[in-house]
Design an enzyme around this catalytic site. Structure first.
Site, PDB file in Angstrom:
ATOM      1  N   ASP A   1       0.821  -1.583  -0.061  1.00  0.00           N
ATOM      2  CA  ASP A   1      -0.114   0.198  -0.291  1.00  0.00           C
ATOM      3  C   ASP A   1       0.953   1.145   0.044  1.00  0.00           C
ATOM      4  OD1 ASP A   1      -2.417   1.557   0.319  1.00  0.00           O
ATOM      5  OD2 ASP A   1      -1.390   1.574   2.204  1.00  0.00           O
TER       6      ASP A   1
ATOM      7  N   ASP B   1      -0.215   5.273   0.981  1.00  0.00           N
ATOM      8  CA  ASP B   1      -0.308   6.072   1.462  1.00  0.00           C
ATOM      9  C   ASP B   1      -0.766   5.428   3.336  1.00  0.00           C
ATOM     10  OD1 ASP B   1      -2.363   8.684   0.337  1.00  0.00           O
ATOM     11  OD2 ASP B   1      -1.728   6.788  -0.724  1.00  0.00           O
TER      12      ASP B   1
ATOM     13  N   ASP C   1      -1.546  -1.033   6.199  1.00  0.00           N
ATOM     14  CA  ASP C   1      -1.704  -0.342   6.989  1.00  0.00           C
ATOM     15  C   ASP C   1      -3.404  -0.443   7.668  1.00  0.00           C
ATOM     16  OD1 ASP C   1      -2.150   2.015   5.247  1.00  0.00           O
ATOM     17  OD2 ASP C   1      -2.415   3.109   6.803  1.00  0.00           O
TER      18      ASP C   1
END
Length: 226
Positions: free
Chosen positions: A14, A16, A174
């Protein structure tokens, strides 16, 4: 850590909240939308819990948190305000999280195949990575709009893995979106505890949760990928 067995694993990241703290510039774009609507502006603490589901969802959450929700016919114009501001300020305050650059270089040097899978629009992902010093690092970069489906649809995970050459793969993110993507694709998932999620990563049920990106090589070993 010795070199990976050939072929090395496909490490799908990922963006961001995992590789980069993009919150400052996302905040600026979100507040540009709110200001245009005469709404109260957000601060970073509130915004961090809204990131990770794409620009449209971010705008919808921001509008709802500052008053009445956005009407559906308002959304195209609001999205354009957001994107126009973000394009012009895409890396003003965005920085890589600690140890990301050197850890990626180490993993790539040991034979891992690196890819990015993000719900950030492709048109924004492509210019951002070079500005962060990550141009040419990844074998494949898949953002929203590259395919008609996005995370957590497992097809997009398989697409980026295949673009990296196939083989064993892991999702590294995240948020619950990253975890759901991995689970749907039948892949292991490592989450970073410092990212953007309303529920702490430690409570989401990932295979491994890390506080420091530098611990990623050891975590891959624990998953049997090293």
């Amino acid at each position: 850590m010795p070199p990976f067995q050939n072929p090395g694993p496909a490490l799908i990241f990922d963006l961001d909240g995992t590789l980069a703290d993009t919150a400052p510039d996302l905040l600026g774009a979100t507040n540009a939308v709110l200001a245009a609507q005469g709404r109260a502006l957000l601060d970073l603490a509130h915004l961090r819990h809204m990131v990770g589901f794409g620009a449209r969802t971010l705008i919808q959450q921001a509008m709802a948190s500052s008053g009445a929700p956005a009407k559906e016919d308002e959304m195209p114009g609001l999205v354009e305000i957001f994107l126009a501001h973000y394009r012009d300020h895409i890396a003003d305050g965005t920085r890589l999280f600690p140890h990301v650059a050197e850890t990626l270089e180490r993993l790539k040097g040991q034979g891992a195949r690196l890819g990015v899978l993000t719900n950030k629009p492709q048109e924004l992902t492509d210019p951002l990575l070079p500005l962060l010093g990550l141009g040419g690092v990844f074998a494949a970069v898949y953002g929203a709009g590259r395919k008609p489906y996005t995370k957590p649809d497992p097809r997009i995970f398989h697409d980026v893995v295949n673009a990296c050459g196939g083989g064993p793969a892991v999702m590294i993110g995240d948020s619950i979106t990253d975890l759901n993507t991995a689970r749907a694709a039948g892949a292991p998932c490592i989450l970073m505890s410092y990212g953007f999620t309303p529920v702490p990563a430690s409570e989401l049920g990932a295979d491994i949760v890390l506080d420091d990106f530098a611990d990623l090589p050891q975590a891959l070993g624990r998953l049997g990928l090293a």
